[in-house]
Design an enzyme around this catalytic site. Structure first.
Site, PDB file in Angstrom:
ATOM      1  N   SER A  74       0.787  -1.128   0.033  1.00 48.09           N
ATOM      2  CA  SER A  74      -0.023  -0.029   0.117  1.00 48.09           C
ATOM      3  C   SER A  74       0.836   1.358  -0.165  1.00 48.09           C
ATOM      4  O   SER A  74       0.194   2.363   0.012  1.00 48.09           O
ATOM      5  CB  SER A  74      -0.797  -0.015   1.328  1.00 48.09           C
ATOM      6  OG  SER A  74      -0.223   0.056   2.274  1.00 48.09           O
ATOM      7  N   ASN A 128      -2.800  -1.928  13.708  1.00 44.71           N
ATOM      8  CA  ASN A 128      -4.332  -1.699  14.021  1.00 44.71           C
ATOM      9  C   ASN A 128      -4.779  -0.438  14.404  1.00 44.71           C
ATOM     10  O   ASN A 128      -5.558   0.300  13.662  1.00 44.71           O
ATOM     11  CB  ASN A 128      -4.972  -2.942  14.465  1.00 44.71           C
ATOM     12  CG  ASN A 128      -4.675  -4.208  13.683  1.00 44.71           C
ATOM     13  OD1 ASN A 128      -4.142  -4.308  12.522  1.00 44.71           O
ATOM     14  ND2 ASN A 128      -5.177  -5.244  14.286  1.00 44.71           N
ATOM     15  N   THR A 179     -39.655  24.591 -13.445  1.00 42.37           N
ATOM     16  CA  THR A 179     -40.244  23.224 -12.880  1.00 42.37           C
ATOM     17  C   THR A 179     -39.940  22.394 -13.916  1.00 42.37           C
ATOM     18  O   THR A 179     -40.590  22.811 -15.220  1.00 42.37           O
ATOM     19  CB  THR A 179     -41.250  23.304 -11.961  1.00 42.37           C
ATOM     20  OG1 THR A 179     -42.311  23.776 -12.797  1.00 42.37           O
ATOM     21  CG2 THR A 179     -41.260  24.092 -10.865  1.00 42.37           C
ATOM     22  N   HIS A 180     -39.856  21.214 -14.022  1.00 40.42           N
ATOM     23  CA  HIS A 180     -39.922  20.396 -15.256  1.00 40.42           C
ATOM     24  C   HIS A 180     -39.225  20.601 -16.427  1.00 40.42           C
ATOM     25  O   HIS A 180     -39.452  20.399 -17.501  1.00 40.42           O
ATOM     26  CB  HIS A 180     -41.075  19.951 -15.636  1.00 40.42           C
ATOM     27  CG  HIS A 180     -42.102  19.492 -14.345  1.00 40.42           C
ATOM     28  ND1 HIS A 180     -42.389  18.089 -14.026  1.00 40.42           N
ATOM     29  CD2 HIS A 180     -42.720  19.974 -13.443  1.00 40.42           C
ATOM     30  CE1 HIS A 180     -43.192  17.957 -13.219  1.00 40.42           C
ATOM     31  NE2 HIS A 180     -43.350  19.232 -12.415  1.00 40.42           N
ATOM     32  N   SER A 193     -11.555  22.145 -29.452  1.00 43.50           N
ATOM     33  CA  SER A 193     -11.789  20.913 -30.090  1.00 43.50           C
ATOM     34  C   SER A 193     -10.535  20.621 -31.060  1.00 43.50           C
ATOM     35  O   SER A 193     -10.010  21.718 -31.725  1.00 43.50           O
ATOM     36  CB  SER A 193     -13.192  20.830 -31.175  1.00 43.50           C
ATOM     37  OG  SER A 193     -13.151  19.845 -32.156  1.00 43.50           O
ATOM     38  N   LYS A 232     -15.141  25.498 -31.618  1.00 45.51           N
ATOM     39  CA  LYS A 232     -16.020  25.191 -30.203  1.00 45.51           C
ATOM     40  C   LYS A 232     -15.110  25.741 -29.026  1.00 45.51           C
ATOM     41  O   LYS A 232     -14.093  26.028 -29.052  1.00 45.51           O
ATOM     42  CB  LYS A 232     -15.524  23.730 -30.160  1.00 45.51           C
ATOM     43  CG  LYS A 232     -16.256  22.860 -31.389  1.00 45.51           C
ATOM     44  CD  LYS A 232     -17.824  22.945 -31.200  1.00 45.51           C
ATOM     45  CE  LYS A 232     -18.382  22.373 -29.713  1.00 45.51           C
ATOM     46  NZ  LYS A 232     -18.511  21.037 -29.588  1.00 45.51           N
ATOM     47  N   ASN A 253     -15.817  24.636 -25.536  1.00 45.19           N
ATOM     48  CA  ASN A 253     -16.631  23.501 -24.593  1.00 45.19           C
ATOM     49  C   ASN A 253     -16.423  23.872 -23.080  1.00 45.19           C
ATOM     50  O   ASN A 253     -15.273  23.998 -22.804  1.00 45.19           O
ATOM     51  CB  ASN A 253     -16.043  22.392 -24.946  1.00 45.19           C
ATOM     52  CG  ASN A 253     -16.294  21.921 -26.459  1.00 45.19           C
ATOM     53  OD1 ASN A 253     -17.185  22.056 -27.075  1.00 45.19           O
ATOM     54  ND2 ASN A 253     -15.412  21.224 -27.029  1.00 45.19           N
ATOM     55  N   GLU A 292     -18.323  19.832 -17.439  1.00 43.06           N
ATOM     56  CA  GLU A 292     -18.629  18.471 -17.821  1.00 43.06           C
ATOM     57  C   GLU A 292     -17.817  17.576 -16.718  1.00 43.06           C
ATOM     58  O   GLU A 292     -18.481  16.373 -16.492  1.00 43.06           O
ATOM     59  CB  GLU A 292     -18.335  18.332 -19.145  1.00 43.06           C
ATOM     60  CG  GLU A 292     -19.452  18.991 -20.166  1.00 43.06           C
ATOM     61  CD  GLU A 292     -18.761  18.992 -21.730  1.00 43.06           C
ATOM     62  OE1 GLU A 292     -19.129  18.049 -22.284  1.00 43.06           O
ATOM     63  OE2 GLU A 292     -17.838  19.665 -21.848  1.00 43.06           O
ATOM     64  N   TYR A 305     -10.298  -6.370  13.097  1.00 41.27           N
ATOM     65  CA  TYR A 305      -9.809  -5.927  11.780  1.00 41.27           C
ATOM     66  C   TYR A 305      -9.457  -7.371  10.817  1.00 41.27           C
ATOM     67  O   TYR A 305      -9.184  -8.256  11.474  1.00 41.27           O
ATOM     68  CB  TYR A 305      -8.111  -5.563  12.293  1.00 41.27           C
ATOM     69  CG  TYR A 305      -7.552  -4.894  11.044  1.00 41.27           C
ATOM     70  CD1 TYR A 305      -7.800  -3.710  10.590  1.00 41.27           C
ATOM     71  CD2 TYR A 305      -6.539  -5.844  10.309  1.00 41.27           C
ATOM     72  CE1 TYR A 305      -7.156  -3.164   9.673  1.00 41.27           C
ATOM     73  CE2 TYR A 305      -6.004  -5.482   9.151  1.00 41.27           C
ATOM     74  CZ  TYR A 305      -6.161  -4.114   8.667  1.00 41.27           C
ATOM     75  OH  TYR A 305      -5.550  -3.673   7.657  1.00 41.27           O
ATOM     76  N   GLN A 310      -7.891  -2.465   4.362  1.00 44.77           N
ATOM     77  CA  GLN A 310      -6.831  -1.831   3.728  1.00 44.77           C
ATOM     78  C   GLN A 310      -7.532  -1.166   2.554  1.00 44.77           C
ATOM     79  O   GLN A 310      -7.003  -0.090   1.952  1.00 44.77           O
ATOM     80  CB  GLN A 310      -5.715  -2.578   3.228  1.00 44.77           C
ATOM     81  CG  GLN A 310      -4.565  -1.838   2.589  1.00 44.77           C
ATOM     82  CD  GLN A 310      -3.351  -2.655   2.101  1.00 44.77           C
ATOM     83  OE1 GLN A 310      -3.092  -3.414   3.068  1.00 44.77           O
ATOM     84  NE2 GLN A 310      -2.914  -2.916   1.012  1.00 44.77           N
ATOM     85  N   LYS A 327      -8.285   3.236   1.850  1.00 42.52           N
ATOM     86  CA  LYS A 327      -7.652   4.396   1.792  1.00 42.52           C
ATOM     87  C   LYS A 327      -7.635   4.849   0.126  1.00 42.52           C
ATOM     88  O   LYS A 327      -7.729   6.245  -0.071  1.00 42.52           O
ATOM     89  CB  LYS A 327      -6.104   3.888   2.042  1.00 42.52           C
ATOM     90  CG  LYS A 327      -5.941   4.272   3.532  1.00 42.52           C
ATOM     91  CD  LYS A 327      -4.553   3.703   4.066  1.00 42.52           C
ATOM     92  CE  LYS A 327      -4.389   2.556   4.219  1.00 42.52           C
ATOM     93  NZ  LYS A 327      -5.401   1.625   5.135  1.00 42.52           N
TER      94      LYS A 327
END
Lengths: 466, 466, 466, 466
Positions: free
Chosen positions: D26, D113, D158-159, D280, D286, D288, D293, D320, D325, D328
């Protein structure tokens, strides 16, 4: 004319199609909000009266009309109409049919958008209170079990390998500690629905001087929401509950895993009662821990419900979108699941038999006191890493020579380190190992008793704040 | 005596508790498997007769008894008993009550573990067939829309910014392409339940020479399962369906997002019919795309159901564990959701009006033919990267001088590159841009027609294989 | 000038900010696609040459330039530049710097949108092939273990309770059966990336007569994609892999759970080798099954990666959106995890010691032959449900009287049913129980041998089809 | 000898295999905990000194040794060794190599631990503090934008359908309200890691009178953990953070969705700056909204990380297990993602241009004041439901006759209801609509100003409590 029923149909020229009705209908599940909806409507009517929009007579007829509807719903005699879509429209339409004019005024200064936000918050506040009580009872049961069995020594596991002797009480109290944290999460979830939403209207507030503080007091909230658009698009408070339920489910899955494990022929640490086990359709001898398995399995739906709502909310613009209707089924399912799981676990724990002999005998395995012996050397001045290595060699010796670690003689120990004296032998005894732990929060009896007091006083302090 | 009802109760001394019954009961949702359960039992009975375990008379009475039960269930007159836990036990207990001895023999050489595995596979095979048909119809609808509107040019988007002109048909066919892949996934899911599980018993096989090939043929399977322990612990075939449903839901969420977008006042590319829109309880003018929103929102539950089952299965040892009972509700919910979503989208698409004028006028935006102009230069010998830069400068020029890109004069173009000649001007026209695409699979009319043929022939080849 | 490096910077007036660069950069993880990117570029260059856009010399210099870059990347001497965002731009910019003009032409008739679609498909095809091989090897290892240990009888479990005696081979072959299904899912995932995407351009196809069939053959695809807009917005093929990986992870979690269980002091069915266990920093005696635990735990990330991509794709409109960049890290992580998990399990299984004595002795527990005795009565004409009850009473009798079920005398049996004769006694023997199973797919030796043949022949038929 | 390095290798006879090392390692990600690990070790050493286990000299050499190591790590000159598995062992081994005996004593009364439990809690406390600051800054930015643009009227949706006119400030403050709730969730998460875990040992507490209160004060905790077994198996505090991050990500996805929408040619409500947009590779024109996004897409990984940990924890027994592990990487990834997302959004919002003209002109659409007109009638005594229907008919009339709702004459209105008088006309004006809202929390200017004050004072009260 089918579509005439719609309370919003004024400008529509074509009826909604069958699939639209089917996909839109929520009455089959939101009917359970009838109590909250009626409570909210009564408070709203009182406020409208206060604002001069309803007369005293109108208010009275609304209150008594709603009261009658509530009675009928509870008696099972109310006829729900799926084409009226939801619980709000079903109740409003029926009320109007019965009391006329006054019913038509009830929706003044209110939209379904803030109405449903209110109903859901009231519902969650109600449920949270009851779940809190059940959870506290379960925590207390765990504490009681711990208290009643303080003298049982069992193997403590890491990596499912026997690691060190611990008290059974310490093990069982882990679950009490988890529940204390769950209670905190429940309280946080419950605080999250502490602000009164009514008055937000569809999204912008309403064209009336509504007394939102009055509504808030009337309905038992501690505050009002502060942004009308946020009010109708926010479902954080439901997420908070679903998250609480997910973590609770995770905790329960660990507990159930252990109940299942401990019930195996191999462990035999406990025997679950007949009340919570079932048999096999084909094997006459089976006693299966079905309740534990089902609760463990139900973790899946609790996670699924959380994810379901998180997914639904992802990327939708403000404010209210109909997607939000999908919030209710996962919520109701998690509420029901949490209640069942708590009850199931309560029943299992309160009726199980603890096999203390088997627990104790299992402690004499896997060199469970190796670390006690290592620490003995440390206290004689050997640096811990060296001491760790010496004990490692002793373990290796036992395995190679098939020697019983717990019965090693002092002479043999001395072969491995000159720091061993006669008093080293008692460190081998696993039954006294828990009492050697000196740190606070450890598995010694006095520490466990302190812990029990601490949990009890935490429970006393934990009252519903919503 | 309550517990006498349990068909497995022989050795139990205490009745199961209320919560155990509540948490174990599945009859409220698995009742829908009655048809598959009875079909499986009839086949099993025939096999037992063949093996000499049932007489001809016994077989006959079982078949007619089950037939009667099926009729009653379908008529709504059958009384389910929650204490009998599930559909299997309800049907078996009722049968035995009615026909006696022969009913008690029906469970010979069978366990609930392989019985439920059978019922679920039969159910999924049945549902998959119907869903396949609906999906093919929807795909065909998309193809027809594409065919009927070949001449509509609209903006193609990347990053939600207008990128290049495309044909509306090309856009709509994306969803047909997605559905072709969904059909493949459905077929894979359906193949995954193609092996007959009965005969696995509780886990080890049965002490009878059951004719599993006979059962397989009788029930329409193409193979039998090959490991009894795997048979009772495997739920991969359900996962495969839930995964299919999740990806389908994701595709639908993208389509619905666009229907919603296109219905806004800002886009106005389509108008959804009154049949699939609903109004507001408070705003009389609203026409909300509720069906599209609900289908988009239902993606959440489809993902949730998949996750729910994956979570449940994580880390449970072999073979059957009661956790597995939690497989059914997510499955049923995903089946229902998929059916409703397909129907809802079908209704929306088949009744929507396409606003071709608005689409076309929108193409004259955001320099949609910039790449056509860049490629013009490339064909005159300018390396693409240089050409890209030149057009970038022209765009900048238009923005600074508020010039209309689509009406630039050849003189201005020549200021940016000597490679521009008079024929460059026509490259500015967005309406002819789709036809400039020369690659296969592109948005030119001839390529789209080819694509439509390809989709149609793929649909023709796609038959149910289970 | 920082921003001059951007290959798309033509019309921009302000440099991108630091956070934009940081959040956009993918070079730190997509660098691993270099091989596929270069392979794709070479094929594209050959096609451009064929189309007359590149000269033979230009093609040659591109191929040798790219070859040189590949060597440098593999040698670790290539300098990646984070401000160039991704692997495509890094390679293209370097190539152009080195070979000039020809490099600038390489991006003709190609967009990053179809380029990345190509790279990802090539990558997945490559990885799938290797993973297929590893999975087949692992399946074969399981088969070999089953074959080598045909005579070991062990307890078969349902609900983690001993249910019936089974052969160890049958148990271990469950995991082979799972892997066969995983191999099918992998093949489906791999077929899902079988169509060549290049030529879709940014979304609409390209203004050149690109020979997509040529590209497809050159790069080893079996088909081309049929809709340019679908091509750049589709990530189904990645989902299919992540789903395969999730189910594989689920299977592995079940296997690891059992390896961990079997390694406990309580079960002791196996001993994992020192090679795959680790010690404790504090307890010198510990031998922890870390590899099994880690593989079990990694199920979480495999599910998480699937969910991550499903979430990202939910509700985004067509066609390419930058959100899609988030597809790579979960994919790479799942590929790495799957590879590690397979290797870890292979190592554990190939080095574990099977404790057949312990397995055998455990079979004499929990009335494991109760169902054999029940079936004995059935064969004497007792209906199964009655027989089930009789054996239930015998079990109860043993428990009350502390009698050893496996040593019951015929006289006692006869007290429970007159149908018991002397030959009933042998049904009590768990060691011969597996051979009593007569159904195909059961745990009898002959059936297991058949099963092994079936698995082997399935593996032989399973070749990479992409 | 490779395996000699392992600090736990005492009783092992075979070296761990390559895959075990690879799968166990790790250090490549937990190295980032070096600061917390060293801080924890120094506090532990001080406590050991206090307890008489270390001498003053030993303590001094440990502190200076660790300080040196920290410097080297920060300078990039420390050599990590993957075979030493993790950050703890790397630091301890190096320390011991350098300072000898004293280093070997450092692990007294401590296990990995409880050590990792400490490091993670310290890490999360540190990160939470910084994230809290950044979130407060972002909230303030939103408030400032709202304050600076109080007079902008825009359509409220709304909607995704225009519903009623609202102030832009009200809309933007929704996101501030969400962040206030996120800050609460962050604080809850942070409180969840407020108890000091060291002293729990491997699971049972330690055989030393460690002063845990001293450690708690030294390290800035407010309490100590109360159950040693719980301490080493609990990861709730990480879940709480991952949940906070998921909801934050959900909120951000909604905000980004709107920034993307508002940046389209169709909406044009805002213009994002060049600093946060990219171009682009193929389309020179473009711009963007990549940052928006990407942040929207990153919601996927935040959900995935939460799910990953929930899945990992499901069903694992106490205490444990190495599975833990796997906590993390999702944590680190969510921390990094949250930081990047906050920064990205801050940059977008602080540099965007608001197109108030476009917003205002859009309000004259979709009958945005219909509800104002309906409420006019209500105030004249018409019941709301009737009034709703009357306005519905007016809307229908406008659509049929292509009449401009906002310019309807009083004569026409009177045709629909006798309750309309001349003052009805002004209700049609969308620009004054927000001021008609009288309810608290509404979109009127005075209410928004109150709201802003409320948010500011909430921010002032929000200080780090850990």
């Amino acid at each position: 004319m089918k579509q005439n029923k719609k309370l919003w149909g004024g400008r529509f020229t074509e009826p909604t199609s069958g699939i639209t009705e089917k996909i839109s209908a929520s009455i089959h599940y939101d009917a359970r909000l009838y109590g909250q909806d009626i409570r909210g409507s009564i408070a709203h009517a009182k406020m409208l009266k206060k604002a001069g929009i309803l007369s005293a007579t109108e208010l009275e007829s609304i209150i008594s009309g709603l009261g009658q509807i509530q009675k009928e719903i509870e008696a099972g005699s109310f006829r729900f109409d799926a084409s009226l879509e939801d619980i709000h429209m079903n109740i409003e339409a029926c009320l109007t049919e019965r009391i006329g004019e006054a019913g038509k005024k009830l929706h003044t200064a209110r939209s379904r958008n803030d109405q449903i936000a209110l109903d859901l918050r009231l519902y969650l506040k109600d449920e949270s209170k009851e779940i809190q009580i059940k959870l506290k009872e379960l925590t207390l049961l765990l504490v009681n079990i711990a208290e009643d069995n303080l003298d049982i020594v069992m193997p403590g596991y890491t990596h499912m390998q026997i690691a060190q002797p611990v008290r059974f009480s310490q093990h069982i109290l882990v679950y009490a500690q988890q529940l204390l944290r769950d209670l905190t999460r429940l309280e946080n979830a419950s605080l999250a629905c502490g602000s009164m939403p009514l008055g937000a209207g569809a999204l912008a507030g309403v064209n009336y001087l509504t007394d939102r503080e009055f509504l808030s007091n009337e309905l038992g909230f501690s505050d009002i929401t502060h942004n009308s658009m946020d009010t109708v698009s926010d479902r954080d408070f439901i997420l908070d509950f679903l998250y609480f339920a997910s973590v609770l489910g995770m905790h329960f899955s660990r507990l159930c895993e252990e109940l299942i494990l401990w019930s195996t022929s191999e462990f035999e640490f406990i025997r679950l009662s007949d009340k919570v086990t079932t048999g096999s359709s084909i094997m006459p001898q089976k006693r299966n821990p079905d309740v534990a398995e089902l609760v463990r399995g139900k973790t899946g739906r609790l996670y699924g419900n959380l994810l379901s709502l998180l997914t639904m909310l992802k990327g939708i613009p403000l404010t209210y979108n109909r997607d939000l209707q999908e919030d209710k089924e996962p919520l109701f399912d998690s509420v029901d699941t949490v209640r069942m799981a708590i009850e199931g676990i309560h029943e299992m724990l309160s009726s199980m038999k603890i096999n203390k002999e088997k627990m104790l005998s299992s402690v004499f395995r896997n060199f469970s006191t190796a670390v006690d012996l290592a620490d003995y050397l440390v206290k004689k001045g050997v640096p811990f890493r060296e001491s760790h290595e010496i004990i490692g060699s002793i373990v290796q010796y036992c395995e190679k020579n098939n020697a019983d670690f717990f019965k090693l003689s002092i002479d043999i120990l001395k072969d491995f380190s000159k720091h061993f004296s006669d008093d080293a032998i008692e460190k081998l005894d696993p039954t006294s190992s828990p009492e050697r732990k000196e740190s606070s929060g450890s598995t010694s009896k006095s520490e466990i008793i302190k812990q029990i007091e601490h949990i009890k006083s935490s429970l006393d302090k934990c009252h519903s704040k919503n």
